[in-house]
Design a protein around this motif. Structure first.
Motif, PDB file in Angstrom:
ATOM      1  N   VAL A  32       0.844  -1.201   0.000  1.00  0.00           N
ATOM      2  CA  VAL A  32       0.000   0.000   0.000  1.00  0.00           C
ATOM      3  C   VAL A  32       0.875   1.245   0.000  1.00  0.00           C
ATOM      4  CG1 VAL A  32      -1.721   1.323   1.292  1.00  0.00           C
ATOM      5  CG2 VAL A  32      -1.973  -1.150   1.061  1.00  0.00           C
ATOM      6  N   ARG A  33       1.896   1.267   0.858  1.00  0.00           N
ATOM      7  CA  ARG A  33       2.804   2.421   0.918  1.00  0.00           C
ATOM      8  C   ARG A  33       3.563   2.564  -0.404  1.00  0.00           C
ATOM      9  NH1 ARG A  33       3.611   7.337   1.953  1.00  0.00           N
ATOM     10  NH2 ARG A  33       5.727   7.897   2.431  1.00  0.00           N
ATOM     11  N   ALA A  34       4.007   1.457  -0.966  1.00  0.00           N
ATOM     12  CA  ALA A  34       4.723   1.503  -2.241  1.00  0.00           C
ATOM     13  C   ALA A  34       3.827   2.072  -3.343  1.00  0.00           C
ATOM     14  CB  ALA A  34       5.229   0.120  -2.618  1.00  0.00           C
ATOM     15  N   LEU A  35       2.547   1.678  -3.351  1.00  0.00           N
ATOM     16  CA  LEU A  35       1.623   2.204  -4.344  1.00  0.00           C
ATOM     17  C   LEU A  35       1.424   3.704  -4.157  1.00  0.00           C
ATOM     18  CD1 LEU A  35      -0.345   1.850  -6.696  1.00  0.00           C
ATOM     19  CD2 LEU A  35      -2.114   1.264  -5.005  1.00  0.00           C
ATOM     20  N   VAL A  36       1.285   4.140  -2.917  1.00  0.00           N
ATOM     21  CA  VAL A  36       1.132   5.573  -2.627  1.00  0.00           C
ATOM     22  C   VAL A  36       2.328   6.342  -3.191  1.00  0.00           C
ATOM     23  CG1 VAL A  36       1.127   7.291  -0.776  1.00  0.00           C
ATOM     24  CG2 VAL A  36      -0.378   5.306  -0.637  1.00  0.00           C
ATOM     25  N   LEU A  37       3.523   5.836  -2.984  1.00  0.00           N
ATOM     26  CA  LEU A  37       4.725   6.508  -3.481  1.00  0.00           C
ATOM     27  C   LEU A  37       4.789   6.481  -5.007  1.00  0.00           C
ATOM     28  CD1 LEU A  37       7.309   5.266  -0.833  1.00  0.00           C
ATOM     29  CD2 LEU A  37       6.223   7.519  -0.983  1.00  0.00           C
ATOM     30  N   ARG A  38       4.433   5.347  -5.617  1.00  0.00           N
ATOM     31  CA  ARG A  38       4.408   5.265  -7.080  1.00  0.00           C
ATOM     32  C   ARG A  38       3.433   6.276  -7.667  1.00  0.00           C
ATOM     33  NH1 ARG A  38       2.658  -0.415  -8.176  1.00  0.00           N
ATOM     34  NH2 ARG A  38       1.965   0.423 -10.160  1.00  0.00           N
ATOM     35  N   VAL A  39       2.237   6.319  -7.098  1.00  0.00           N
ATOM     36  CA  VAL A  39       1.211   7.240  -7.608  1.00  0.00           C
ATOM     37  C   VAL A  39       1.640   8.686  -7.394  1.00  0.00           C
ATOM     38  CG1 VAL A  39      -1.180   8.017  -7.316  1.00  0.00           C
ATOM     39  CG2 VAL A  39      -0.660   5.573  -7.392  1.00  0.00           C
ATOM     40  N   ALA A  40       2.228   8.990  -6.243  1.00  0.00           N
ATOM     41  CA  ALA A  40       2.702  10.355  -5.983  1.00  0.00           C
ATOM     42  C   ALA A  40       3.753  10.756  -7.012  1.00  0.00           C
ATOM     43  CB  ALA A  40       3.256  10.466  -4.567  1.00  0.00           C
ATOM     44  N   MET A  57       1.859   3.738 -15.847  1.00  0.00           N
ATOM     45  CA  MET A  57       0.694   4.555 -15.514  1.00  0.00           C
ATOM     46  C   MET A  57      -0.550   3.672 -15.430  1.00  0.00           C
ATOM     47  SD  MET A  57      -0.289   7.627 -14.754  1.00  0.00           S
ATOM     48  CE  MET A  57       0.737   8.897 -15.449  1.00  0.00           C
ATOM     49  N   GLN A  58      -0.734   2.792 -16.398  1.00  0.00           N
ATOM     50  CA  GLN A  58      -1.905   1.918 -16.411  1.00  0.00           C
ATOM     51  C   GLN A  58      -1.909   0.973 -15.208  1.00  0.00           C
ATOM     52  OE1 GLN A  58      -1.540   0.198 -20.307  1.00  0.00           O
ATOM     53  NE2 GLN A  58      -2.721   1.832 -21.268  1.00  0.00           N
ATOM     54  N   ALA A  59      -0.749   0.451 -14.855  1.00  0.00           N
ATOM     55  CA  ALA A  59      -0.656  -0.453 -13.702  1.00  0.00           C
ATOM     56  C   ALA A  59      -1.014   0.276 -12.414  1.00  0.00           C
ATOM     57  CB  ALA A  59       0.747  -1.049 -13.604  1.00  0.00           C
ATOM     58  N   ALA A  60      -0.558   1.511 -12.271  1.00  0.00           N
ATOM     59  CA  ALA A  60      -0.870   2.280 -11.064  1.00  0.00           C
ATOM     60  C   ALA A  60      -2.362   2.603 -11.005  1.00  0.00           C
ATOM     61  CB  ALA A  60      -0.040   3.566 -11.016  1.00  0.00           C
ATOM     62  N   VAL A  61      -2.946   2.958 -12.137  1.00  0.00           N
ATOM     63  CA  VAL A  61      -4.383   3.253 -12.176  1.00  0.00           C
ATOM     64  C   VAL A  61      -5.185   2.011 -11.781  1.00  0.00           C
ATOM     65  CG1 VAL A  61      -6.312   3.793 -13.716  1.00  0.00           C
ATOM     66  CG2 VAL A  61      -4.220   5.147 -13.818  1.00  0.00           C
ATOM     67  N   ALA A  62      -4.803   0.862 -12.310  1.00  0.00           N
ATOM     68  CA  ALA A  62      -5.514  -0.380 -12.000  1.00  0.00           C
ATOM     69  C   ALA A  62      -5.367  -0.773 -10.532  1.00  0.00           C
ATOM     70  CB  ALA A  62      -5.005  -1.506 -12.895  1.00  0.00           C
ATOM     71  N   ALA A  63      -4.211  -0.495  -9.954  1.00  0.00           N
ATOM     72  CA  ALA A  63      -3.937  -0.913  -8.572  1.00  0.00           C
ATOM     73  C   ALA A  63      -4.503   0.041  -7.536  1.00  0.00           C
ATOM     74  CB  ALA A  63      -2.429  -1.058  -8.358  1.00  0.00           C
ATOM     75  N   GLN A  64      -4.724   1.295  -7.906  1.00  0.00           N
ATOM     76  CA  GLN A  64      -5.149   2.284  -6.910  1.00  0.00           C
ATOM     77  C   GLN A  64      -6.631   2.127  -6.604  1.00  0.00           C
ATOM     78  OE1 GLN A  64      -5.144   6.415  -7.947  1.00  0.00           O
ATOM     79  NE2 GLN A  64      -4.738   7.030  -5.866  1.00  0.00           N
ATOM     80  N   SER A  65      -6.900   1.557  -5.447  1.00  0.00           N
ATOM     81  CA  SER A  65      -8.284   1.399  -5.027  1.00  0.00           C
ATOM     82  C   SER A  65      -8.478   1.843  -3.586  1.00  0.00           C
ATOM     83  CB  SER A  65      -8.711  -0.069  -5.183  1.00  0.00           C
ATOM     84  OG  SER A  65      -7.925  -0.885  -4.331  1.00  0.00           O
ATOM     85  N   VAL A  66      -7.453   2.461  -3.019  1.00  0.00           N
ATOM     86  CA  VAL A  66      -7.545   2.899  -1.627  1.00  0.00           C
ATOM     87  C   VAL A  66      -7.593   4.418  -1.567  1.00  0.00           C
ATOM     88  CG1 VAL A  66      -6.344   0.881  -0.716  1.00  0.00           C
ATOM     89  CG2 VAL A  66      -5.026   2.882  -1.360  1.00  0.00           C
ATOM     90  N   ASP A  67      -8.310   4.935  -0.603  1.00  0.00           N
ATOM     91  CA  ASP A  67      -8.325   6.370  -0.344  1.00  0.00           C
ATOM     92  C   ASP A  67      -7.219   6.608   0.669  1.00  0.00           C
ATOM     93  OD1 ASP A  67      -8.770   9.009   0.098  1.00  0.00           O
ATOM     94  OD2 ASP A  67     -10.783   8.780   0.917  1.00  0.00           O
TER      95      ASP A  67
END
Length: 145
Positions: A32-40, A57-67
């Motif tokens: 979750v933290r790694a995804l937050v950093l990738r998206v940021a 970009m597509q992988a991050a969009v697909a993985a981001q499901s948390v607020d």
């Protein structure tokens, strides 16, 4: 350090798959933290106009499901959004700068990530790309990159 290097170098060549992948290896094991950093990183780099690998970009969009409160948040006022859009299209640098400050939280409200990205993008469009990158570096520090 890689995101900072990219953010401080305007006019760099587009980000390569290998370059982004090498940086991702340094991210925390917590997914979750790694995804937050990738998206940021993707948000800030995109906002200042850096080209990014489509697959990442597509992988991050697909993985981001948390607020997460860092890369997601409430939408900014549509009135402000339209005002900054009109100002950037007309090349009104002062107005874009003033509205960007509101998008960045100068009115006392915490800025939403989408508002931050719009402010950086608008500054770059009207020729204030160096300012947008400097702000993006500060935001990267604030977001824990």
């Amino acid at each position: 350090m890689w995101p900072y290097t990219r953010l401080t170098r305007p006019g760099s060549s587009p980000v390569t798959d290998g370059e982004f992948a090498a940086w991702q290896v340094t991210l925390p094991a917590d997914q979750v933290r790694a995804l937050v950093l990738r998206v940021a990183a993707l948000d800030l780099l995109t906002a200042v106009g850096d080209g990014l690998p489509v697959g990442d970009m597509q992988a991050a969009v697909a993985a981001q499901s948390v607020d997460d409160g860092v890369t997601t948040g409430p939408a900014p006022s549509s009135l402000l959004w339209n005002a900054i859009g009109q100002a950037e299209r007309a090349g009104r640098i002062g107005e874009v700068t003033a509205l960007s400050l509101r998008f960045l939280g100068a009115d006392g409200r915490p800025p939403s990530p989408v508002a931050v990205n719009k402010a950086l993008e608008s500054l770059a469009i009207v020729g204030r790309g160096a300012d947008a990158r400097a702000i993006a570096v500060e935001l990267a520090l604030d977001r824990g990159l």
